[in-house]
Design an enzyme around this catalytic site. Structure first.
Site: not given
Length: 186
Positions: A61, A70, A130, A169
């Protein structure tokens, strides 16, 4: 706190020092001065946490328009975490690196803006936390296929077989067809 370079330019491993005795342990996991001195961000706007079962693969992603850096940590379990440099003009464009992250080790992975991110759960379950440098921006959300032959990521799936991926995905773009983030500037 130790900040370690990785094979990808700008991706870092952050290893806080753990102090322990018979009662348990303590660690300072974030210190703005230490992060700033290592050219890491000191401001995060969103925390995300996921719970996944063994064999789940999330990613790869990234976001356009509002790219997110992140800071990733495994709270429990074991994952194989992957960062892919998607910044056109970067010396590492199209390269990936994988990191073995475990909840029983106190380690963070810093993945800057312009990278795709994904992970595969290797333990029975895993919780991943995250922090992000920008907010979730659904319109800009993109995905590169986890099994893109150009990237040729070596996912450790010997005991897993076919990973469980989301419908979104499963139809991610190939790198050669993907909309990419802003070009790299040093």
């Amino acid at each position: 706190m130790e900040i370690v370079d990785t094979p990808l330019h700008d991706v870092k491993l952050v290893r806080p020092k753990r102090f322990g005795d018979e009662r348990g342990w303590f660690a300072e996991v974030f210190n703005a001065k230490n992060f700033a001195s290592a050219d890491l961000p000191t401001s995060f706007v969103q925390d995300n946490q996921s719970f996944s079962r063994r064999g789940v693969l999330r990613g790869l992603h990234y976001q356009l328009g509002q790219p997110q850096g992140k800071l990733v940590r495994v709270l429990s379990g074991h994952i194989w975490d992957v960062a892919v440099d998607l910044r056109k003009g970067s010396p590492d464009f199209g390269k990936w690196a994988g990191f073995d992250l475990r909840g029983d080790e106190l380690e963070f992975l810093w993945i800057p803006e312009g990278f795709a991110h994904g992970f595969l759960v290797l333990s029975e379950t895993a919780e991943v936390l995250y922090k992000t440098t920008d907010y979730y921006h659904p319109v800009g959300e993109r995905c590169v296929r986890w099994d893109d032959p150009t990237l040729a990521i070596t996912w450790p799936m010997a005991d897993i077989g076919i990973p469980a991926v989301s419908a979104k995905d499963a139809v991610g773009a190939l790198l050669t067809e993907a909309e990419l983030p802003e070009p790299y500037t040093s």
